[in-house]
Scaffold this active site. Structure first.
Site, short mmCIF file in Angstrom:
data_model
loop_
_atom_site.label_atom_id
_atom_site.label_comp_id
_atom_site.label_asym_id
_atom_site.label_seq_id
_atom_site.Cartn_x
_atom_site.Cartn_y
_atom_site.Cartn_z
N SER A 1 -26.85 11.49 37.18
CA SER A 1 -27.21 11.27 35.79
C SER A 1 -27.30 9.78 35.50
O SER A 1 -26.31 9.05 35.63
CB SER A 1 -26.17 11.90 34.87
OG SER A 1 -26.37 11.43 33.55
N HIS B 1 -31.23 13.17 36.74
CA HIS B 1 -30.91 13.78 35.44
C HIS B 1 -30.96 12.69 34.36
O HIS B 1 -30.37 11.62 34.51
CB HIS B 1 -29.51 14.39 35.54
CG HIS B 1 -29.07 15.16 34.34
ND1 HIS B 1 -29.51 16.45 34.09
CD2 HIS B 1 -28.23 14.86 33.33
CE1 HIS B 1 -28.94 16.90 32.98
NE2 HIS B 1 -28.15 15.95 32.49
N ASP C 1 -30.38 12.00 30.31
CA ASP C 1 -29.69 12.53 29.12
C ASP C 1 -30.24 11.91 27.86
O ASP C 1 -30.13 10.70 27.65
CB ASP C 1 -28.20 12.23 29.22
CG ASP C 1 -27.52 13.10 30.25
OD1 ASP C 1 -27.59 14.34 30.12
OD2 ASP C 1 -26.92 12.55 31.19
N MET D 1 -29.97 11.76 23.83
CA MET D 1 -29.02 12.05 22.73
C MET D 1 -29.54 11.45 21.44
O MET D 1 -30.09 10.34 21.45
CB MET D 1 -27.66 11.44 23.06
CG MET D 1 -27.09 11.89 24.38
SD MET D 1 -25.49 11.09 24.67
CE MET D 1 -25.11 11.76 26.31
N HIS E 1 -32.51 16.38 29.95
CA HIS E 1 -31.54 17.16 29.18
C HIS E 1 -31.60 16.68 27.73
O HIS E 1 -31.14 15.59 27.41
CB HIS E 1 -30.15 16.93 29.80
CG HIS E 1 -29.03 17.60 29.08
ND1 HIS E 1 -27.70 17.33 29.36
CD2 HIS E 1 -29.02 18.56 28.13
CE1 HIS E 1 -26.93 18.07 28.60
NE2 HIS E 1 -27.70 18.82 27.82
N MET F 1 -30.36 16.62 24.22
CA MET F 1 -29.24 16.91 23.31
C MET F 1 -29.68 16.44 21.94
O MET F 1 -29.17 15.46 21.39
CB MET F 1 -27.99 16.17 23.80
CG MET F 1 -27.40 16.80 25.05
SD MET F 1 -26.26 15.70 25.93
CE MET F 1 -27.44 14.80 26.92
N MET G 1 -22.70 23.33 30.36
CA MET G 1 -21.94 22.11 30.08
C MET G 1 -20.48 22.35 30.44
O MET G 1 -19.85 23.27 29.91
CB MET G 1 -22.07 21.74 28.59
CG MET G 1 -23.47 21.38 28.13
SD MET G 1 -24.32 20.17 29.17
CE MET G 1 -23.21 18.76 29.03
N ASP H 1 -22.88 20.45 34.38
CA ASP H 1 -23.06 19.08 33.86
C ASP H 1 -21.79 18.65 33.14
O ASP H 1 -21.45 19.18 32.09
CB ASP H 1 -24.26 19.08 32.91
CG ASP H 1 -24.65 17.68 32.48
OD1 ASP H 1 -24.10 16.70 33.02
OD2 ASP H 1 -25.54 17.58 31.60
N GLY H 2 -21.13 17.66 33.73
CA GLY H 2 -19.96 17.07 33.08
C GLY H 2 -18.72 17.15 33.97
O GLY H 2 -18.30 18.24 34.35
C1 DX5 Z 1 -23.00 14.56 28.93
C2 DX5 Z 1 -24.24 14.49 29.76
C3 DX5 Z 1 -23.97 14.42 31.22
C4 DX5 Z 1 -23.25 13.17 31.63
C5 DX5 Z 1 -22.36 13.55 32.77
O1 DX5 Z 1 -23.33 14.80 27.62
O2 DX5 Z 1 -25.05 15.62 29.54
O3 DX5 Z 1 -25.16 14.58 31.97
O4 DX5 Z 1 -24.09 12.13 32.04
O5 DX5 Z 1 -21.55 12.47 33.07
P1 DX5 Z 1 -20.29 12.61 34.03
O6 DX5 Z 1 -20.77 13.10 35.35
O7 DX5 Z 1 -19.75 11.23 34.06
O8 DX5 Z 1 -19.35 13.59 33.38
ZN ZN Z 2 -26.73 15.99 30.92
#
Ligand code: DX5
Ligand code: ZN
Length: 225
Positions: free
Chosen positions: A12, A37, A39, A41, A70, A72, A141, A179-180
Site C-alpha cells: 500500500s 494498492h 488508498d 480517502m 481502494h 474510502m 478491512m 487490508d490493515g
Molecule cells: C487503511 C488502508 C490500508 C492501509 C494499510 O485505511 O486501507 O490499505 O494502507 O496500512 P497498514 O498495512 O500499515 O495497516
Molecule cells: Zn486500503
C-alpha cells in the site's frame, strides 16, 4: 474451500514516501510485488485525506503493476470515471458508502475495471451477499479504515472464513483481500481463513529492504504447487 491460490502481495503506497512516489512504486515492483494498492480517502467517509486520481494518473505510465484502488469515499459514483481513466485496474468501493453499491459496482465494470466490495470491521459478512455476482474481489478491512499502521483485528478472521464460503458458493472466481495490520505474523492467519490477496503498507514501506519484506510476507503463506 476451493483450491488454494498462492496469495498475491499488494504493498500500500499510503506508507511510502510521497515526495518520491514513482521511485517508491518502482522499488516494490523490483522487490516482487504483485499489485500496488492505492488508498483514496475523502475526510468524510473516513477521517483522513490521502490521494486523488491525479497521483494515480501520474504513476500509471511508471509501472506495470496492477493498480488496486481502494475508494474510502462517499459518494462514490461521481468519481468512478476519473479513477478508471487514471488507470485503475481494480476499484474497491465500500458496502457502507451508500445505499446503491449494486449500481456503483456495475458502473465500475462498465468502465472496464474489475470491481471489488470492501467491508468495514463493524459490518457483518451478509451485507455483501447480494453483490457477490458483481465483484471480482472482496476487500476485508482488518482495521478500521482511515490510517495505516494500526493493529490487525483478529476478530475479523471468522468473517474472512464466512466470506470465503460465500464466495466459493457462487462458483465464480472471487479473491478475498485483507487490508490493515498485515505482517509476516498476521498474514498466515488471514490466509488460513481464506484470504488470497495481502495488502501491506507499514510492513513493506516501513522496512529498509522492501524486497526482503515482501519475501517475508510470502514465505509465511507459501502454498506449494
Ligand atoms: C487503511 C488502508 C490500508 C492501509 C494499510 O485505511 O486501507 O490499505 O494502507 O496500512 P497498514 O498495512 O500499515 O495497516
Ligand atoms: Zn486500503
Amino acid at each position: 474451500m476451493a483450491a488454494l491460490k498462492t496469495p498475491l502481495i499488494a504493498p500500500s503506497l499510503l506508507a511510502a514516501d510521497f515526495s518520491c512516489a514513482a521511485d517508491e512504486v518502482a522499488a516494490v515492483e523490483r522487490g516482487g510485488a504483485d499489485w500496488l494498492h492505492l488508498d483514496v480517502m475523502d475526510g468524510h467517509f473516513v477521517p483522513n485525506l490521502s490521494m486523488g486520481p491525479q497521483l494515480i494518473k501520474a504513476l500509471r505510465p511508471r509501472s506495470k503493476l496492477a493498480f488496486d484502488v481502494h475508494l474510502m469515499i462517499a459518494p462514490v459514483d461521481p468519481y468512478i470515471e476519473a479513477f478508471a481513466k487514471a488507470g485503475a485496474d481494480h476499484i474497491h468501493l465500500h458496502v457502507e458508502a451508500g445505499p446503491h453499491t449494486h449500481r456503483s459496482l456495475q458502473h465500475v465494470r462498465d468502465h472496464g475495471v474489475k470491481p471489488g466490495i470492501a467491508i468495514c470491521p463493524a459490518t457483518p459478512p451478509e451485507a455483501v451477499s447480494e453483490v457477490l455476482d458483481l465483484v471480482d474481489m472482496i476487500l476485508v478491512m482488518t482495521v478500521n479504515p482511515g490510517f495505516g499502521g494500526q493493529k490487525f483485528l483478529t476478530s475479523q478472521l471468522a468473517k474472512i472464513k464466512t466470506l470465503r464460503r460465500m464466495a466459493d458458493a457462487t462458483g465464480r472466481d472471487i479473491r478475498i483481500g485483507v487490508d490493515g495490520g498485515i505482517t509476516a505474523q498476521t498474514a498466515p492467519l488471514a490466509v488460513a481463513a481464506g484470504a488470497d490477496v495481502l495488502i501491506a503498507g507499514t510492513s513493506v514501506y516501513g522496512q529498509d529492504d522492501y524486497g526482503a519484506a515482501i519475501r517475508d510476507l510470502r514465505s509465511g503463506v507459501h502454498i506449494p504447487a
